[in-house]
Scaffold this motif. Sequence first.
Motif, PDB file in Angstrom:
ATOM      1  N   UNK A 398       0.846  -1.194   0.000  1.00  0.00           N
ATOM      2  CA  UNK A 398       0.000   0.000   0.000  1.00  0.00           C
ATOM      3  C   UNK A 398       0.881   1.244   0.000  1.00  0.00           C
ATOM      4  N   UNK A 399       1.577   1.429  -1.107  1.00  0.00           N
ATOM      5  CA  UNK A 399       2.566   2.504  -1.187  1.00  0.00           C
ATOM      6  C   UNK A 399       1.933   3.888  -1.187  1.00  0.00           C
ATOM      7  N   UNK A 400       0.633   3.981  -1.473  1.00  0.00           N
ATOM      8  CA  UNK A 400       0.009   5.310  -1.438  1.00  0.00           C
ATOM      9  C   UNK A 400       0.065   5.908  -0.038  1.00  0.00           C
ATOM     10  N   UNK A 464       6.402   0.876 -11.389  1.00  0.00           N
ATOM     11  CA  UNK A 464       6.260   0.034 -10.199  1.00  0.00           C
ATOM     12  C   UNK A 464       7.333   0.350  -9.147  1.00  0.00           C
ATOM     13  N   UNK A 465       7.066  -0.087  -7.932  1.00  0.00           N
ATOM     14  CA  UNK A 465       7.999   0.133  -6.837  1.00  0.00           C
ATOM     15  C   UNK A 465       9.331  -0.558  -7.127  1.00  0.00           C
ATOM     16  N   UNK A 502      17.870  -6.933  -6.280  1.00  0.00           N
ATOM     17  CA  UNK A 502      17.217  -5.692  -6.686  1.00  0.00           C
ATOM     18  C   UNK A 502      16.156  -6.044  -7.706  1.00  0.00           C
ATOM     19  N   UNK A 503      15.072  -5.317  -7.649  1.00  0.00           N
ATOM     20  CA  UNK A 503      13.986  -5.599  -8.573  1.00  0.00           C
ATOM     21  C   UNK A 503      12.932  -4.516  -8.519  1.00  0.00           C
ATOM     22  N   UNK A 504      11.892  -4.680  -9.302  1.00  0.00           N
ATOM     23  CA  UNK A 504      10.787  -3.733  -9.316  1.00  0.00           C
ATOM     24  C   UNK A 504       9.478  -4.490  -9.364  1.00  0.00           C
ATOM     25  N   UNK A 505       8.483  -3.936  -8.729  1.00  0.00           N
ATOM     26  CA  UNK A 505       7.171  -4.578  -8.651  1.00  0.00           C
ATOM     27  C   UNK A 505       6.465  -4.158  -7.387  1.00  0.00           C
ATOM     28  N   UNK A 509       5.844 -11.113  -4.995  1.00  0.00           N
ATOM     29  CA  UNK A 509       5.938 -11.957  -6.185  1.00  0.00           C
ATOM     30  C   UNK A 509       6.502 -11.176  -7.360  1.00  0.00           C
ATOM     31  N   UNK A 510       6.047  -9.931  -7.543  1.00  0.00           N
ATOM     32  CA  UNK A 510       6.532  -9.142  -8.674  1.00  0.00           C
ATOM     33  C   UNK A 510       7.986  -8.741  -8.483  1.00  0.00           C
TER      34      UNK A 510
END
Length: 680
Positions: A398-400, A464-465, A502-505, A509-510
């Motif tokens: 819930x990044x908002x 995405x995050x 490191x990744x984005x999503x 899972x993402x």
Amino acid sequence: MQRIRRALAWLVAVVLLLVAVLMLFLALFDWNRARPLINEQVSTALQRPFAIEGDLRVVWRPEAGERGLSGWLPWPHFSAEQVRLGNPEWAQGDTFVSLDSARFRLAPLPLLWKTVSIPSIELGTALVDLQRLGDGRANWSFDLGKDAEAEPRDEPAAWTLDIGTIAFARGHVQLDDRSSKTRLEAVVEPLGEPIPFADIVGKGAADRAAAQDYAFAWRTKGDFRGQPIIGDGKVGGLLALHDASLPFPLQADLRIGATRIRVAGSLTDPQNLGALDLRLQLSGNSLSQLYPLTGVTLPDTPAYSTDGRLQADLRDADGAIFRYLDFNGRIGASDIHGDLTFVARQPRPKLSGQLTSNQLLFSDLAPLIGADSAADKRKRGEQDRQPANKVLPVAEFRTERWRTMDADVRFVGKRIVHSEQLPIRNLDTHVLLNDGMLSLEPLRFGMAGGTLDAQIRLNGALTPMQGQLRLSARELRLKQLFPTFAPMQTSLGALNGDASLSGSGNSVAALLGGANGELKMLINDGAVSRGLMEIAGLNVGNYLVGRLFGDEEVKINCAAADLGIKQGLMSTRLFVIDTENAVIKVDGSANFASERLDFTITPATKGFRIFSLRSPLYVRGTFKQPAPGVQATPLALRGAGLVALGVAVAPAAGLLALVAPSAGDEPSQCEPLLQKIRGG
């Protein structure tokens, strides 16, 4: 000269006569005749209907306690009955405020410097109807005839209003605030007898603020920001707007949804909401449920309760400051203590402080980053959207909420209560949230005699995050990692490892499905058996160990793994297990995007031992349902030899940095293995 004196005497006499006539006129004048003019002028100034419908009187008399000129000048004392102020045209209903009576006195001398000074106002029974529309228009806001298109001026107002205290009787207040989805109805009534301030807040708090007695009881019900609310409490009877030496007492017990809020203390300088000094008790099902009430982003937790002192400075230039000091409480079965400060600044408010738990139940460690849990969804009546065939959580963070405030909070868990299978001793973390960027640096556990040290960064300001993880495990003692596995209790070995991802999503899972990074790990001087796999809950491992070693317990000299991760695909660069019976090589990959496994386990017998397995093993299938088995191709290699197994040389060199002595400074059994691989 005589004529001048005579003229001056006549002039003084005339002035005194005019003053006397004026005073006599004011004293004998029937002010009810002036009501139409007063009603018309006030209605024009306020741009809404105003009427004094009852008796209007003005009595002139000297003010007791005043000295000098102000002492002998008579002060006007006004009283009006049945006063009504109407609503603007857009509001529902005709009446904004109606009063049975209003009484006040006016200081005459301050009028000379354009100040309307009213030491006190006494209000009778009041009916108040407060309304605000979704577009922000509120019936308690007054334009006072200003031209909206006129150029702003820096000049001060021609007149100032100075009100000392307000005394009130019973009242009934209704609030319909559509912008915040709040509808309340409150009733204020006098207590049978006043209750001393110290009787409710305690002697210590009473010594800090010598407030007046509680004089009125109140109760309310309705909906607050979309949640049902019911509550009651007590307040004082005299609201001192400027005199901080006479704090206004407050006491409340509110239930908003599943949250209970209890306060007792005082308010100073109510006209400017100057400062609060309250004992605050909070309890509810989850700290995350405070977000719609306060706007403060807190993690989802088990049921909680806290008790502490709330101080507020509402006039600070950088924004109102709230301090929750020396509070104690519980979250689930864990205790919590500390100090928190919340600053309502721009562009974002900030929460800071330090929290300590003397005994923390591991199951009470809720997500620090606010991701939805299945339990939280059930509370809100939502369905758990986790696919039945997936292991990695798909629930989005819930990044908002991360962009609504900043945070700088240190948390220390001195003792962690856990099961025997999870040998964690303590926790130390520093949570930083800045403009949607969340970091935990460090996130440190004391674990199995060693340390697990992580740095986590999640940038919720991007879509995405983006996420980064660095993990370091040092000297995790095997006998403490598996305290119920008897053969491991004689082990002197340890686990050391490093990981970076490191990744984005916007979900776990993402993030893992497209991650890049690596994992390196060494284990020396351990033991393995089916029993250990059962303790660890690894059914596939139980199968593999049974096929490789039967029911025996086998000593592990060293296990070395170097795994690379690219676009969510984790592949083995080096994965070797050196046991007393065999050298075992693992090849293959795990795909985090599709959650599929494809590993081959190839053993080579040591020395003259007869190794019964004649074909390589495999593990395929999904994370949810892995499928182990035996390949149809027979083993081509029967003799021992690392080169024959095809192990890589370069990863072995990189793993040497993780070699550490065993307990008692015994040499690690992994170093000879890695050196042998390097020598090829």
